[in-house]
Motif scaffolding. Sequence first.
Motif, mmCIF file in Angstrom:
data_model
loop_
_atom_site.group_PDB
_atom_site.id
_atom_site.type_symbol
_atom_site.label_atom_id
_atom_site.label_comp_id
_atom_site.label_asym_id
_atom_site.label_seq_id
_atom_site.Cartn_x
_atom_site.Cartn_y
_atom_site.Cartn_z
ATOM 1 N N GLY A 153 0.815 -1.221 0.000
ATOM 2 C CA GLY A 153 0.000 0.000 0.000
ATOM 3 C C GLY A 153 0.842 1.262 0.000
ATOM 4 O O GLY A 153 0.526 2.234 0.680
ATOM 5 N N ASN A 156 1.289 3.444 -2.343
ATOM 6 C CA ASN A 156 0.904 4.486 -3.303
ATOM 7 C C ASN A 156 0.294 5.712 -2.647
ATOM 8 O O ASN A 156 0.241 6.773 -3.247
ATOM 9 C CB ASN A 156 -0.068 3.913 -4.350
ATOM 10 N N ARG A 157 -0.184 5.585 -1.389
ATOM 11 C CA ARG A 157 -0.795 6.746 -0.718
ATOM 12 C C ARG A 157 -0.754 6.544 0.796
ATOM 13 O O ARG A 157 -0.371 5.472 1.281
ATOM 14 C CB ARG A 157 -2.226 6.995 -1.216
ATOM 15 N N ILE A 179 -0.052 6.421 4.727
ATOM 16 C CA ILE A 179 1.123 6.110 5.558
ATOM 17 C C ILE A 179 2.140 5.296 4.762
ATOM 18 O O ILE A 179 3.355 5.491 4.898
ATOM 19 C CB ILE A 179 0.685 5.351 6.835
ATOM 20 N N GLY A 180 1.658 4.408 3.904
ATOM 21 C CA GLY A 180 2.569 3.568 3.121
ATOM 22 C C GLY A 180 3.485 4.387 2.234
ATOM 23 O O GLY A 180 4.675 4.080 2.078
ATOM 24 N N LEU A 200 0.464 -6.127 -6.109
ATOM 25 C CA LEU A 200 0.158 -6.968 -4.950
ATOM 26 C C LEU A 200 -1.151 -6.559 -4.286
ATOM 27 O O LEU A 200 -1.239 -5.527 -3.625
ATOM 28 C CB LEU A 200 1.292 -6.900 -3.905
ATOM 29 N N VAL A 260 -3.018 -7.923 -1.284
ATOM 30 C CA VAL A 260 -2.586 -8.821 -0.198
ATOM 31 C C VAL A 260 -3.595 -9.933 0.084
ATOM 32 O O VAL A 260 -3.279 -10.878 0.815
ATOM 33 C CB VAL A 260 -2.268 -8.042 1.101
ATOM 34 N N ASN A 300 1.704 -2.607 5.552
ATOM 35 C CA ASN A 300 0.983 -1.361 5.804
ATOM 36 C C ASN A 300 -0.438 -1.382 5.251
ATOM 37 O O ASN A 300 -1.323 -0.746 5.804
ATOM 38 C CB ASN A 300 1.771 -0.202 5.177
ATOM 39 N N GLY A 352 -4.149 -1.562 4.411
ATOM 40 C CA GLY A 352 -5.260 -1.792 5.326
ATOM 41 C C GLY A 352 -6.502 -1.052 4.887
ATOM 42 O O GLY A 352 -6.438 -0.100 4.117
ATOM 43 N N MET A 366 1.847 -2.451 10.546
ATOM 44 C CA MET A 366 1.171 -1.196 10.871
ATOM 45 C C MET A 366 -0.117 -1.513 11.609
ATOM 46 O O MET A 366 -1.103 -1.941 11.015
ATOM 47 C CB MET A 366 0.910 -0.404 9.580
ATOM 48 N N LEU A 367 -0.088 -1.304 12.927
ATOM 49 C CA LEU A 367 -1.213 -1.650 13.798
ATOM 50 C C LEU A 367 -1.962 -0.371 14.167
ATOM 51 O O LEU A 367 -2.033 0.543 13.376
ATOM 52 C CB LEU A 367 -0.680 -2.400 15.025
ATOM 53 N N ALA A 375 -0.748 3.568 16.358
ATOM 54 C CA ALA A 375 -1.048 5.004 16.287
ATOM 55 C C ALA A 375 -2.547 5.212 16.459
ATOM 56 O O ALA A 375 -3.349 4.327 16.144
ATOM 57 C CB ALA A 375 -0.600 5.569 14.940
ATOM 58 N N PHE A 430 -5.382 8.404 15.429
ATOM 59 C CA PHE A 430 -5.724 8.886 14.093
ATOM 60 C C PHE A 430 -4.515 9.507 13.393
ATOM 61 O O PHE A 430 -3.775 10.292 13.982
ATOM 62 C CB PHE A 430 -6.863 9.903 14.158
ATOM 63 N N ASP A 459 -6.510 9.399 3.909
ATOM 64 C CA ASP A 459 -7.867 9.155 3.394
ATOM 65 C C ASP A 459 -8.690 8.320 4.384
ATOM 66 O O ASP A 459 -9.888 8.537 4.544
ATOM 67 C CB ASP A 459 -7.807 8.396 2.056
ATOM 68 N N SER A 512 -8.875 8.243 7.541
ATOM 69 C CA SER A 512 -9.452 8.937 8.702
ATOM 70 C C SER A 512 -10.150 10.233 8.296
ATOM 71 O O SER A 512 -10.467 11.055 9.158
ATOM 72 C CB SER A 512 -8.357 9.246 9.719
HETATM 73 N N1 LIG Z 1 -5.198 6.662 9.134
HETATM 74 C C1 LIG Z 1 -5.281 6.301 10.400
HETATM 75 O O1 LIG Z 1 -5.903 6.989 11.237
HETATM 76 C C2 LIG Z 1 -4.587 5.042 10.859
HETATM 77 C C3 LIG Z 1 -4.306 4.898 12.226
HETATM 78 C C4 LIG Z 1 -3.673 3.736 12.675
HETATM 79 C C5 LIG Z 1 -3.342 2.746 11.776
HETATM 80 N N2 LIG Z 1 -3.633 2.912 10.444
HETATM 81 C C6 LIG Z 1 -3.252 1.820 9.547
HETATM 82 O O2 LIG Z 1 -2.291 2.305 8.640
HETATM 83 C C7 LIG Z 1 -2.325 1.539 7.431
HETATM 84 C C8 LIG Z 1 -2.383 2.480 6.239
HETATM 85 O O3 LIG Z 1 -3.579 3.236 6.357
HETATM 86 P P1 LIG Z 1 -3.748 4.698 5.730
HETATM 87 O O4 LIG Z 1 -4.291 5.552 6.800
HETATM 88 O O5 LIG Z 1 -2.527 5.087 5.009
HETATM 89 O O6 LIG Z 1 -4.943 4.390 4.723
HETATM 90 P P2 LIG Z 1 -5.207 4.835 3.208
HETATM 91 O O7 LIG Z 1 -4.688 6.193 2.959
HETATM 92 O O8 LIG Z 1 -6.652 4.548 2.997
HETATM 93 O O9 LIG Z 1 -4.297 3.800 2.366
HETATM 94 C C9 LIG Z 1 -4.575 2.435 2.427
HETATM 95 C C10 LIG Z 1 -3.577 1.714 1.549
HETATM 96 O O10 LIG Z 1 -3.813 0.307 1.655
HETATM 97 C C11 LIG Z 1 -3.942 -0.207 0.323
HETATM 98 N N3 LIG Z 1 -4.769 -1.404 0.277
HETATM 99 C C12 LIG Z 1 -6.050 -1.564 0.685
HETATM 100 N N4 LIG Z 1 -6.461 -2.813 0.456
HETATM 101 C C13 LIG Z 1 -5.408 -3.466 -0.120
HETATM 102 C C14 LIG Z 1 -5.208 -4.782 -0.596
HETATM 103 N N5 LIG Z 1 -6.183 -5.727 -0.562
HETATM 104 N N6 LIG Z 1 -3.996 -5.107 -1.100
HETATM 105 C C15 LIG Z 1 -3.006 -4.195 -1.165
HETATM 106 N N7 LIG Z 1 -3.137 -2.925 -0.759
HETATM 107 C C16 LIG Z 1 -4.332 -2.573 -0.239
HETATM 108 C C17 LIG Z 1 -4.540 0.940 -0.455
HETATM 109 O O11 LIG Z 1 -4.379 0.722 -1.851
HETATM 110 P P3 LIG Z 1 -5.392 1.335 -2.956
HETATM 111 O O12 LIG Z 1 -4.894 2.733 -3.239
HETATM 112 O O13 LIG Z 1 -5.281 0.403 -4.103
HETATM 113 O O14 LIG Z 1 -6.768 1.354 -2.343
HETATM 114 C C18 LIG Z 1 -3.713 2.085 0.075
HETATM 115 O O15 LIG Z 1 -2.454 2.115 -0.516
HETATM 116 C C19 LIG Z 1 -3.546 0.628 7.562
HETATM 117 O O16 LIG Z 1 -3.123 -0.658 7.981
HETATM 118 C C20 LIG Z 1 -4.364 1.281 8.660
HETATM 119 O O17 LIG Z 1 -5.180 0.357 9.347
HETATM 120 C C21 LIG Z 1 -4.225 4.033 9.961
#
Ligand SMILES: NC(=O)c1ccc[n+]([C@@H]2O[C@H](COP(=O)([O-])OP(=O)(O)OC[C@H]3O[C@@H](n4cnc5c(N)ncnc54)[C@H](OP(=O)(O)O)[C@@H]3O)[C@@H](O)[C@H]2O)c1
Length: 232
Positions: free
Chosen positions: A12, A14-15, A17-18, A53, A55, A77, A79, A128-129, A173, A175, A179, A181
Motif C-alpha cells: 500500500g 501508493n498513498r 502512511i505507506g 500486490l 494482499v 501497511n 489496510g 502497521m497496527l 497510532a 488517528f 484518506d 481517517s
Molecule cells: N489513518 C489512520 O488513522 C490510521 C491509524 C492507525 C493505523 N492505520 C493503519 O495504517 C495503514 C495504512 O492506512 P492509511 O491511513 O494510510 O490508509 P489509506 O490512505 O486509505 O491507504 C490504504 C492503503 O492500503 C492499500 N490497500 C487496501 N487494500 C489493499 C489490498 N487488498 N492489497 C493491497 N493494498 C491494499 C490501499 O491501496 P489502494 O490505493 O489500491 O486502495 C492504500 O495504498 C492501515 O493498515 C491502517 O489500518 C491508519
Amino acid sequence: MEIKGSVALVTGANRGIGREFARALLDRGAAKVYAAVRDPASVADPGLVPLRLDVTDHEQVAAAAAAAGDVSIVINNAGIGGSGSTLLEGGFDGARQAMEVNYFGTWAVSRAFAPVLARNGGGALVNMLSLVSWVGRPDFPGYAASKAAQWSLTNALRQGLHAQGTLVVGVHAGFVDTDLSSWTDAPKISAATVAELTMDALENDRLEVLADAETRKVKAGLSLPPNVVPAI
Ligand SMILES: NC(=O)c1ccc[n+]([C@@H]2O[C@H](COP(=O)([O-])OP(=O)(O)OC[C@H]3O[C@@H](n4cnc5c(N)ncnc54)[C@H](OP(=O)(O)O)[C@@H]3O)[C@@H](O)[C@H]2O)c1
C-alpha cells in the motif's frame, strides 16, 4: 538494523502512511524500495519499484515474494476500515473484509516473505497496527477487531521468526491524517511522523512504536480494571 543500503518492500505504498514509509526508507538510504500495490500505475513517486500486490490474492502474494527475493525489510501497511459494520446495525461484510485485508493479508505476506528475510540475514518485518488493537470501538468494531487480531499475529511472528533473526516491529497510532481517517475531525498526527518514528525504531532494533500521546496513554492503562468508557 541498518536501513542504509537495504532493500525494502512496503504494501500500500501508493498513498497515505505507506507512501511516507517508502519515502522515509529512501531518505534513510535504502538501495531499493518496492511499492507493493494493487495498481502499479498508482505509484507516482520516482525511485520506487512498483510491484503488483493485492494482499488478499494468494497467487499475487506468492508472485511478489518470488519477484522481490532481495528484500530484507517488509512493511505490512496495506489496510482498510471495513466500513458499514457498526456494533448493533448493518451487515458483517465490512468487518469480514477488514479481517481479510488487515489480518489475513498481513499473515499471508509475512508467511510468504519469512523465507526471503531468512535468506537475506533475518532483516525486519514491520506491521502497521493501531491504538484500537487494544480498544474495542462500537462505531467500528470490525476494524478494531482486525487490528487486535493483527497485533496478536505480530506477537506470534516475533516469537516464530526470532530464531531466524528477524526483528518484528509493531507500530501503533491513533488517528493519522490520511484518506482512511478523513471522516473524522479528531486530532491527527501526520503520516510522515509515523514513518520517521518507525525508521528510528528499525535503526535502533526496537520492537514497538507508540506514535502519539493517546496511544501511549492507552498502552499504559492496559493493566487498569476495565472501564465502560476507555481513556480515549
Ligand atoms: N489513518 C489512520 O488513522 C490510521 C491509524 C492507525 C493505523 N492505520 C493503519 O495504517 C495503514 C495504512 O492506512 P492509511 O491511513 O494510510 O490508509 P489509506 O490512505 O486509505 O491507504 C490504504 C492503503 O492500503 C492499500 N490497500 C487496501 N487494500 C489493499 C489490498 N487488498 N492489497 C493491497 N493494498 C491494499 C490501499 O491501496 P489502494 O490505493 O489500491 O486502495 C492504500 O495504498 C492501515 O493498515 C491502517 O489500518 C491508519
